[in-house]
Design an enzyme around this catalytic site. Structure first.
Site, PDB file in Angstrom:
ATOM      1  N   ASP A  38       0.873  -1.174   0.000  1.00 52.35           N
ATOM      2  CA  ASP A  38       0.000   0.000   0.000  1.00 52.35           C
ATOM      3  C   ASP A  38       0.911   1.225   0.000  1.00 52.35           C
ATOM      4  O   ASP A  38       2.123   1.111   0.177  1.00 52.35           O
ATOM      5  CB  ASP A  38      -0.904  -0.002   1.233  1.00 52.35           C
ATOM      6  N   ASN A  91      -5.564  -4.597  -6.317  1.00 53.27           N
ATOM      7  CA  ASN A  91      -6.752  -4.065  -5.662  1.00 53.27           C
ATOM      8  C   ASN A  91      -6.717  -2.554  -5.448  1.00 53.27           C
ATOM      9  O   ASN A  91      -7.768  -1.926  -5.296  1.00 53.27           O
ATOM     10  CB  ASN A  91      -6.918  -4.778  -4.312  1.00 53.27           C
ATOM     11  N   TYR A 157     -13.542   7.185 -12.961  1.00 55.35           N
ATOM     12  CA  TYR A 157     -13.620   5.891 -12.288  1.00 55.35           C
ATOM     13  C   TYR A 157     -14.272   4.850 -13.190  1.00 55.35           C
ATOM     14  O   TYR A 157     -13.760   3.736 -13.365  1.00 55.35           O
ATOM     15  CB  TYR A 157     -14.406   6.028 -10.987  1.00 55.35           C
ATOM     16  N   LYS A 161     -12.465   1.430 -14.867  1.00 57.88           N
ATOM     17  CA  LYS A 161     -12.909   0.071 -14.567  1.00 57.88           C
ATOM     18  C   LYS A 161     -13.368  -0.658 -15.829  1.00 57.88           C
ATOM     19  O   LYS A 161     -13.164  -1.872 -15.958  1.00 57.88           O
ATOM     20  CB  LYS A 161     -14.019   0.100 -13.520  1.00 57.88           C
ATOM     21  N   THR A 192     -16.062   0.046   3.070  1.00 51.85           N
ATOM     22  CA  THR A 192     -14.627   0.300   3.142  1.00 51.85           C
ATOM     23  C   THR A 192     -14.413   1.764   3.522  1.00 51.85           C
ATOM     24  O   THR A 192     -15.300   2.596   3.342  1.00 51.85           O
ATOM     25  CB  THR A 192     -13.950   0.038   1.791  1.00 51.85           C
TER      26      THR A 192
END
Length: 251
Positions: A38, A91, A157, A161, A192
């Site tokens: 990360d 991810n 976004y 994707k 999240t």
């Protein structure tokens, strides 16, 4: 133990929280050595320590997925420290600005594409050769329900994707006979920090109502499908896109 990943090394990006953390924890509980990656080195360390306390093995590695050299170094780290790379979950992702296409901030567009699309490409660019060296492997790229449908004011976004799915399918075709399986997972709205830290309770309730199942999903529900796709139980599955969406895309 639902899955068996003993003697496997997995690299998970965006693993300091949310879906990535849930995947890292499940992989480790199933026997894998997990490279927790990360932007936040301290947060990576905390997840690795949590895995160690539970009896698993994990290594922390800070990396910016939008930096090709950083991803190359993360893969090299996994190979040097564990002897190979067998599994990867790309991810890491960001949401970006909210605005119509005709007003969308150029800087936000570049940032979202840099992380959500370029970051996945950079990951696979170095993960795939490493997996070939290890004798094969499996990759899951984290897409979204917005890889198949639109969502107003989220052009960067949504575009990232949709493109990720094309990238996943192309790579899967190229490496299907070389022992590397590559799939994508498309979560709906999930509990999240990316979501809950930025929305009011009223807005979250509204999002829950968009799902026929009547709620927002959990990171563990996404992890369960992801780990299945990484496992030998999914040995005939590659180049496909699997939803975890509570019925969001059913209507």
């Amino acid at each position: 133990m639902m899955f068996e990943f003993t003697q496997k090394t997995a690299l998970v990006t965006g693993a300091a929280s949310g879906i990535g953390k849930a995947i890292a924890l499940e992989l480790a509980a199933s026997g894998a050595t997990v490279v927790v990656s990360d932007l936040d080195e301290a947060a990576c360390g905390r997840v690795a320590e949590e895995i160690a306390r539970a009896g698993g093995r994990a290594l922390a590695r800070a990396a910016d997925v939008s930096d090709a050299a950083a991803m190359e170094a993360a893969v090299a780290f996994a190979e040097a420290e564990t002897g190979g790379l067998h599994l990867a979950v790309n991810n890491a992702g960001i949401g970006g600005a909210q605005a119509p296409v005709g007003e969308y901030p150029l800087e936000s567009w570049a940032q979202v594409i840099g992380v959500n699309l370029n970051g996945v490409f950079y990951g696979m660019r170095y993960q795939i050769p490493a997996m070939e060296r290890a004798g094969g492997g499996a990759i899951v790229n984290m897409a979204s329900i917005l890889g198949s449908v639109g969502f107003a004011n989220s052009s960067a976004y949504v575009a990232s994707k949709h493109a990720l799915l094309g990238l996943t399918k192309t790579a899967a075709m190229e490496y299907a006979q070389k022992g590397v399986r590559i799939n994508a997972v498309g979560p709906a709205f999930i509990q999240t920090p990316l979501l809950t830290d930025n929305l009011s309770d009223e807005m979250l309730a509204g999002l829950a109502g968009l799902h026929p199942i009547g709620r927002i999903g959990t990171p563990e529900e996404v992890s369960a499908l992801t780990c299945f796709l990484l496992s030998e139980r999914a040995s005939f599955i590659t180049g496909s896109y699997h939803l975890v969406d509570g019925g969001y895309t059913a209507p």
